[in-house]
Scaffold this active site. Structure first.
Site, PDB file in Angstrom:
ATOM      1  N   GLU A 296      17.065  22.534 -20.603  1.00  0.00           N
ATOM      2  CA  GLU A 296      15.821  22.909 -20.087  1.00  0.00           C
ATOM      3  C   GLU A 296      14.904  24.117 -21.099  1.00  0.00           C
ATOM      4  O   GLU A 296      14.654  23.960 -20.092  1.00  0.00           O
ATOM      5  CB  GLU A 296      15.002  21.972 -18.319  1.00  0.00           C
ATOM      6  CG  GLU A 296      15.907  21.095 -17.900  1.00  0.00           C
ATOM      7  CD  GLU A 296      15.592  21.525 -16.941  1.00  0.00           C
ATOM      8  OE1 GLU A 296      15.572  19.778 -15.670  1.00  0.00           O
ATOM      9  OE2 GLU A 296      15.638  22.381 -15.961  1.00  0.00           O
ATOM     10  N   ARG A 299      10.130  28.110 -22.962  1.00  0.00           N
ATOM     11  CA  ARG A 299       9.534  29.168 -23.950  1.00  0.00           C
ATOM     12  C   ARG A 299      10.569  29.142 -25.182  1.00  0.00           C
ATOM     13  O   ARG A 299       9.689  29.224 -26.182  1.00  0.00           O
ATOM     14  CB  ARG A 299       9.760  30.425 -23.151  1.00  0.00           C
ATOM     15  CG  ARG A 299       9.704  31.671 -23.570  1.00  0.00           C
ATOM     16  CD  ARG A 299       9.819  32.599 -22.524  1.00  0.00           C
ATOM     17  NE  ARG A 299      10.407  32.986 -21.665  1.00  0.00           N
ATOM     18  CZ  ARG A 299       8.977  33.237 -20.760  1.00  0.00           C
ATOM     19  NH1 ARG A 299       8.199  33.343 -21.656  1.00  0.00           N
ATOM     20  NH2 ARG A 299       8.706  32.433 -19.052  1.00  0.00           N
ATOM     21  N   ARG A 336      -0.676  35.682 -19.258  1.00  0.00           N
ATOM     22  CA  ARG A 336       0.878  36.795 -18.788  1.00  0.00           C
ATOM     23  C   ARG A 336       0.630  38.223 -18.936  1.00  0.00           C
ATOM     24  O   ARG A 336       1.299  39.133 -17.824  1.00  0.00           O
ATOM     25  CB  ARG A 336       1.402  36.156 -19.885  1.00  0.00           C
ATOM     26  CG  ARG A 336       1.771  34.925 -20.129  1.00  0.00           C
ATOM     27  CD  ARG A 336       2.987  34.176 -21.103  1.00  0.00           C
ATOM     28  NE  ARG A 336       3.657  34.598 -20.625  1.00  0.00           N
ATOM     29  CZ  ARG A 336       4.907  35.287 -21.131  1.00  0.00           C
ATOM     30  NH1 ARG A 336       4.764  36.482 -21.341  1.00  0.00           N
ATOM     31  NH2 ARG A 336       5.788  35.529 -19.944  1.00  0.00           N
ATOM     32  N   TYR A 340       2.117  39.045 -14.893  1.00  0.00           N
ATOM     33  CA  TYR A 340       3.178  39.689 -15.032  1.00  0.00           C
ATOM     34  C   TYR A 340       3.991  41.186 -15.964  1.00  0.00           C
ATOM     35  O   TYR A 340       4.789  41.774 -15.765  1.00  0.00           O
ATOM     36  CB  TYR A 340       4.721  39.023 -16.687  1.00  0.00           C
ATOM     37  CG  TYR A 340       3.581  36.343 -15.368  1.00  0.00           C
ATOM     38  CD1 TYR A 340       4.514  36.628 -14.617  1.00  0.00           C
ATOM     39  CD2 TYR A 340       3.333  36.346 -15.928  1.00  0.00           C
ATOM     40  CE1 TYR A 340       4.435  35.126 -14.128  1.00  0.00           C
ATOM     41  CE2 TYR A 340       3.674  34.707 -16.324  1.00  0.00           C
ATOM     42  CZ  TYR A 340       4.179  33.902 -15.512  1.00  0.00           C
ATOM     43  OH  TYR A 340       3.518  32.549 -14.893  1.00  0.00           O
ATOM     44  N   CYS A 367     -14.878  40.103 -16.947  1.00  0.00           N
ATOM     45  CA  CYS A 367     -14.699  41.209 -16.174  1.00  0.00           C
ATOM     46  C   CYS A 367     -13.857  41.320 -14.920  1.00  0.00           C
ATOM     47  O   CYS A 367     -13.282  40.485 -13.939  1.00  0.00           O
ATOM     48  CB  CYS A 367     -15.908  40.462 -15.685  1.00  0.00           C
ATOM     49  SG  CYS A 367     -17.008  40.417 -16.369  1.00  0.00           S
ATOM     50  N   GLU A 368     -12.776  41.637 -15.514  1.00  0.00           N
ATOM     51  CA  GLU A 368     -11.698  42.496 -15.320  1.00  0.00           C
ATOM     52  C   GLU A 368     -11.487  43.187 -15.578  1.00  0.00           C
ATOM     53  O   GLU A 368     -10.969  43.308 -16.507  1.00  0.00           O
ATOM     54  CB  GLU A 368     -10.567  42.092 -14.251  1.00  0.00           C
ATOM     55  CG  GLU A 368     -11.209  40.056 -14.004  1.00  0.00           C
ATOM     56  CD  GLU A 368     -10.689  40.150 -12.667  1.00  0.00           C
ATOM     57  OE1 GLU A 368      -9.319  40.278 -12.073  1.00  0.00           O
ATOM     58  OE2 GLU A 368     -10.255  39.132 -12.020  1.00  0.00           O
ATOM     59  N   TYR A 396       3.244  29.230 -22.609  1.00  0.00           N
ATOM     60  CA  TYR A 396       2.822  28.999 -21.102  1.00  0.00           C
ATOM     61  C   TYR A 396       1.139  30.652 -21.252  1.00  0.00           C
ATOM     62  O   TYR A 396       0.656  31.093 -20.266  1.00  0.00           O
ATOM     63  CB  TYR A 396       3.817  30.196 -20.411  1.00  0.00           C
ATOM     64  CG  TYR A 396       5.224  30.435 -19.807  1.00  0.00           C
ATOM     65  CD1 TYR A 396       5.113  28.604 -18.760  1.00  0.00           C
ATOM     66  CD2 TYR A 396       6.121  30.051 -20.479  1.00  0.00           C
ATOM     67  CE1 TYR A 396       6.397  28.007 -18.798  1.00  0.00           C
ATOM     68  CE2 TYR A 396       6.925  29.309 -20.340  1.00  0.00           C
ATOM     69  CZ  TYR A 396       7.309  28.167 -19.244  1.00  0.00           C
ATOM     70  OH  TYR A 396       8.550  27.881 -19.119  1.00  0.00           O
TER      71      TYR A 396
HETATM   72  N1  LLP Z   1      13.172  23.943 -15.979  1.00  0.00           N
HETATM   73  C1  LLP Z   1      12.385  24.072 -14.527  1.00  0.00           C
HETATM   74  C2  LLP Z   1      13.067  23.339 -13.655  1.00  0.00           C
HETATM   75  C3  LLP Z   1      11.571  25.246 -14.796  1.00  0.00           C
HETATM   76  O1  LLP Z   1      10.601  25.287 -13.969  1.00  0.00           O
HETATM   77  C4  LLP Z   1      10.972  26.016 -15.728  1.00  0.00           C
HETATM   78  C5  LLP Z   1      10.268  27.073 -15.567  1.00  0.00           C
HETATM   79  C6  LLP Z   1      11.675  25.811 -17.308  1.00  0.00           C
HETATM   80  C7  LLP Z   1      13.144  24.570 -17.425  1.00  0.00           C
HETATM   81  C8  LLP Z   1      11.274  26.164 -18.323  1.00  0.00           C
HETATM   82  O2  LLP Z   1      12.069  27.739 -18.118  1.00  0.00           O
HETATM   83  P1  LLP Z   1      11.495  28.577 -20.127  1.00  0.00           P
HETATM   84  O3  LLP Z   1      13.347  27.811 -20.714  1.00  0.00           O
HETATM   85  O4  LLP Z   1      10.418  27.769 -20.342  1.00  0.00           O
HETATM   86  O5  LLP Z   1      11.742  29.895 -19.911  1.00  0.00           O
HETATM   87  N2  LLP Z   1       5.120  30.885 -16.140  1.00  0.00           N
HETATM   88  C9  LLP Z   1       5.455  31.927 -16.806  1.00  0.00           C
HETATM   89  C10 LLP Z   1       7.168  30.862 -16.701  1.00  0.00           C
HETATM   90  C11 LLP Z   1       7.340  30.273 -15.791  1.00  0.00           C
HETATM   91  C12 LLP Z   1       8.145  29.215 -15.213  1.00  0.00           C
HETATM   92  C13 LLP Z   1       8.435  28.374 -15.123  1.00  0.00           C
HETATM   93  N3  LLP Z   1       9.415  27.407 -14.644  1.00  0.00           N
HETATM   94  C14 LLP Z   1       5.876  33.084 -17.896  1.00  0.00           C
HETATM   95  O6  LLP Z   1       4.497  32.541 -18.485  1.00  0.00           O
HETATM   96  O7  LLP Z   1       6.620  34.032 -18.574  1.00  0.00           O
END
Ligand code: LLP
Length: 438
Positions: A296, A299, A336, A340, A367-368, A396
């Site tokens: 899955e 990103r 982000r 983070y 405004c931060e 994201y």
């Molecule tokens: N599968 C599940 C169950 C997940 O919770 C996520 C991401 C993915 C797949 C996809 O993960 P990826 O391949 O995109 O890393 N907002 C944060 C990232 C949060 C990810 C949440 N879950 C950021 O901007 O870094």
């Protein structure tokens, strides 16, 4: 001659610099795009997106034929993106009625969708069954029982996976670790047996597999290897004790991308090789037949294809301390860095061949004090009206965007072969007040 900034390598695959020294993506002059669509503007490179999807499919299926790639919609979804994912033949990981609804609105084949989330509502689960969502990835006992009841009422028997928390620590930001023991997600391995036996005992559910997701922006394969080993040990034990047959193994997403020049990320093939080889090895060891493999990525499919374009406004020197370059976006379209401490790079899209003359801090307009996009980045002399382009903004940023300070959510274009197609218009004041009741 001045060299083109090495940062061009962080931009989409089709990025180049034209004769006027401007950044071009998908054959479109980004400065012209900002004249046409305004700023802040997000663009997505269609060729880059399609290539990444194809790369994931090829790299996994040639090593492990019975595999399926789901695009994690949470990284970025809207109607155009859902259509593109449908066209390239990937499945979809959805986590809400909203994401399901967007997919449904473009007739996405929802049998190729997997529904995640740690607190799905009864309404969302009902909708998933009505729309024929392929798999429900059950997170906890509350959901197991609720889904069993809803399935009974609807006379259906959904295929489910159990989300298991394998208890590994991926080396990433604490907000994006999910595979550790102390996590809100999934059944901890220590109560996994109870989850399996409960699921097997429920008449209206069809338990076909296990899922884990260890976190996001992970650069190493070791935590995946460990998680695969733990989960397959567990599956083998469940087979021996309870006759459970693992037909599907979903290893989640999390594969890193390169945001800055000093933090290169491994290729898709590197993760594909390590993951598939380990599953095959572990299954041989347990004399288990190979389960269908699901991955899955979110990103790593969209991040590099996306570029944020801003207009430079106020520039201020705090003598002896720092130069602040303010742009017309910031934490409302990309939280982000503030949330983070994410690091990003940038270029002046209209001065790609100009010499860097010093370091500048890119400040958002909200405004931060924390609304700083990039600290101390080397740039050519910025002036008001320049276009700042930030690579790696495809994932994201927009899904986590807000209307902070009553700002309008940005416009988004898809670029390809010199053409830009608006796939989301900029919000207006009317949009902002649409839900207000006086
Ligand atoms: N599968 C599940 C169950 C997940 O919770 C996520 C991401 C993915 C797949 C996809 O993960 P990826 O391949 O995109 O890393 N907002 C944060 C990232 C949060 C990810 C949440 N879950 C950021 O901007 O870094």
């Amino acid at each position: 001659m001045i060299k083109i900034a090495p940062r061009i390598a962080l931009f989409p695959l089709t990025a180049e610099v034209n004769r006027q020294g401007r950044l071009v993506v998908g054959g479109c002059d980004t400065v012209e795009l900002t004249k046409q669509f305004g700023t802040p503007l997000y663009l997505f490179d269609e060729i880059g997106l399609r290539r990444k999807c194809a790369e994931y499919k090829t790299e996994f299926s040639r090593r492990y034929p019975d595999s399926m790639v789901l695009y994690a919609a949470k990284a970025f979804i809207n109607k155009a993106m859902a259509l593109l994912i449908k066209e390239v033949g990937l499945g979809l990981d959805v986590v809400s009625g909203g994401e399901m609804g967007i997919a449904h609105s473009v007739d996405f084949p929802l049998e190729k969708a997997y529904f995640h989330d740690n607190n799905k509502s009864a309404e969302e689960l009902s909708l998933a069954l009505e729309w024929g969502v392929g798999r429900i990835v059950v997170d906890n006992f509350h959901e197991l029982r609720m889904l069993d009841k809803i399935a009974e009422q609807k006379g259906s028997k959904p295929d489910i996976l159990l989300r298991i928390t394998p208890g590994v620590n991926a080396c990433t930001h604490q907000y994006t670790i999910t595979g550790n023991v102390d996590s809100k997600f999934g059944f901890p391995l220590v109560i996994g047996e109870e989850a399996v036996t409960t699921a097997m005992s429920l008449a209206n559910l069809n338990l076909i597999g296990l899922h884990f997701h260890i976190g996001s922006l992970i650069f190493e394969v070791e935590p995946y290897q460990q998680a695969i080993e733990f989960i397959l040990n567990f599956a083998a034990e469940m087979r021996r004790k309870h006759g459970f047959e693992l037909k599907e193994l979903d290893v989640g997403g999390g594969y890193a991308v390169q945001y800055t020049l000093d933090a290169p990320a491994p290729a898709v093939s590197f993760f594909a090789e390590a993951i598939t080889a380990n599953i095959i090895r572990q299954c041989q060891r347990h004399e288990m037949s190979l389960p269908r493999l699901i991955i899955e990525p979110g990103r790593s499919i969209v991040a590099r294809a996306g570029v944020a374009l801003y207009t430079v406004g106020a520039i201020k020197e705090v003598p002896g301390v720092r130069y602040y370059v303010s742009i017309d976006g910031g934490m409302a379209d990309n939280i982000r860095p503030a949330l983070y401490g994410a690091k990003q790079e940038a270029v002046l899209a209209n001065k790609m061949r100009a010499k860097e003359i010093g370091k500048f801090t890119i400040a958002g307009k909200f405004c931060e004090s924390g609304d700083i996009l990039i600290r101390d980045i080397a740039l050519p002399q910025p002036t008001a009206g320049d276009i700042l382009a930030v690579p790696g903004c495809g994932a994201y940023c927009l899904p986590q965007a807000s209307n902070y300070n009553a700002s309008f959510k940005v416009a988004v274009v898809l670029v390809n072969e010199g053409k830009a197609r608006l796939i989301r218009r900029r919000e207006t004041l009317e949009d902002l007040m649409r839900c207000d009741v006086v």
